[in-house]
Design an enzyme around this catalytic site. Structure first.
Site, short mmCIF file in Angstrom:
data_model
loop_
_atom_site.label_atom_id
_atom_site.label_comp_id
_atom_site.label_asym_id
_atom_site.label_seq_id
_atom_site.Cartn_x
_atom_site.Cartn_y
_atom_site.Cartn_z
N GLU A 157 0.80 -1.23 0.00
CA GLU A 157 0.00 0.00 0.00
C GLU A 157 0.84 1.29 0.00
O GLU A 157 0.63 2.17 0.83
CB GLU A 157 -0.97 -0.01 1.19
N GLU A 267 -6.40 -10.66 -0.57
CA GLU A 267 -7.19 -10.36 0.63
C GLU A 267 -8.66 -10.30 0.24
O GLU A 267 -9.26 -9.23 0.23
CB GLU A 267 -6.74 -9.05 1.28
#
Length: 353
Positions: A157, A267
């Protein structure tokens, strides 16, 4: 309902098509029913939190050592999870080496200072810490549990278009504030140096299907690929039942894969704040649409290697806390029964055989 412990095996259904994984916690590996469920259905696992920096870094031991470049790490819980995976022949995705979140601020501060306003370390110091941290983690895991980890989320991220930085970097990240965008290739260089044969290095991020973010990620991945630093893209799949755009996800997947990278869905959960029959049927259709998309990529020759759910049952989902409302986003109920979503994913698998 059919119980998960006797239902057809997901890992068996997908076989060599791709690995099927889940995020797990230490509590699960000490619970006999969870252990049985995980071993029956998943060929890959990811630690939900216990391999992240905040769980490995030991500040007290680091201060006692007196070295301001090399921290001390505690692998007690991580080792238990790695041992469970090794004993049950389950492959591990290691999540994550470098992340702005769940990394304590003292790691970025001068002299490991834990004060909230402590001055940040110099770029040279933080770069040395980054390289040392990656070396310590990878050397420990690969020596103590050889062959167990097949993929490393090296950087997580780093891109966030809403923060407005050149290249769409996440400006609020302390990694970025001290090192600028150079922390990303530096992390991959360190990981490339210490990876074991057969392991792949991944960049991982969310909302990868959003056009502006997809373009920024593609540019970053291209740079890393051109320097032979990255092997794969981890596409987080935190999605929603009422606006899932499988076509946009497919466009992003093709864009990343066209760079020659392996693709992991890392995820996966589909937020659904209703558990009634009608909404769970809609959730099942969302899963079917998404898995049909992934299997279409496989048929077209794209290297989709792994799909991991973020949690095991609805009772474990992080979304209940993140959303501040109920969420029933996964394939198994809190009582470990299969849901319509499980049946939808199983039917999708059958289409490949």
């Amino acid at each position: 309902m059919n119980n998960a412990l006797t239902a057809p095996s997901l890992r068996g259904a997908f076989g060599s098509v791709f690995k099927i994984g889940a995020a797990i916690t230490p509590r699960m590996i000490f619970d006999s029913d969870y252990r049985a469920l995980i071993c029956r259905h998943f060929s890959s696992v990811t630690a939900e939190n216990d391999m992240k920096p905040e769980r490995l870094l030991d500040r007290e031991a680091t201060l006692k050592k007196g070295d301001f470049l090399r921290p001390v790490l505690n692998f007690a819980l991580a080792d238990k999870m790695l041992a469970f995976a090794r004993e049950n022949q389950i492959a591990v995705r290691f999540h994550t080496l470098v992340w702005h979140n769940q990394t304590p601020r003292w790691f970025f501060a001068e002299n490991w200072d834990a004060a909230p306003d402590a001055p940040l370390a110099t770029p040279d110091t933080l770069l040395a810490r980054l390289e040392a941290y990656i070396q310590i983690v990878m050397e420990h895991v690969n020596s103590a549990f050889p062959g167990t980890v097949y993929a490393w989320d090296v950087v997580n991220e780093a891109i966030e278009p809403d923060q407005g930085a050149p290249g769409c970097y996440r400006t609020k990240s302390l990694w970025y504030q001290v090192l600028g965008e150079s922390f990303v290739p530096a992390a991959f260089q360190a990981a490339r140096k210490h990876q074991a044969p057969g392991q792949k290095l991944f960049y991982n991020d969310f909302s990868t299907f959003v056009p502006e973010k997809k373009e920024a990620l593609t540019a970053l991945l291209r740079k890393l690929r051109d320097e032979n630093l990255v092997d794969g893209m981890g596409m987080q799949a935190h999605l929603q039942w009422d606006n899932l755009d499988a076509a946009a996800c497919e466009r992003a997947a093709r864009a990343f894969s066209d760079l020659g990278l392996t693709l992991h869905i890392t995820e996966m959960d589909i937020h659904c704040p209703f558990r009634d029959e009608a909404h769970q049927a809609r959730l099942a259709q969302c899963y079917r649409d998404y898995f049909d998309m992934l299997l279409r990529l496989k048929r077209d020759g794209y290297d989709v290697e792994s799909v991991s759910f973020w949690g095991v049952t609805d009772a474990d989902t992080w979304l209940t806390y993140f959303r501040k409302e109920g969420s029933w986003p996964l394939l198994f109920t809190g009582n470990k029964d299969v849901k319509p979503a499980f049946d939808a994913v199983l039917e999708a698998a059958k289409s490949m055989h």
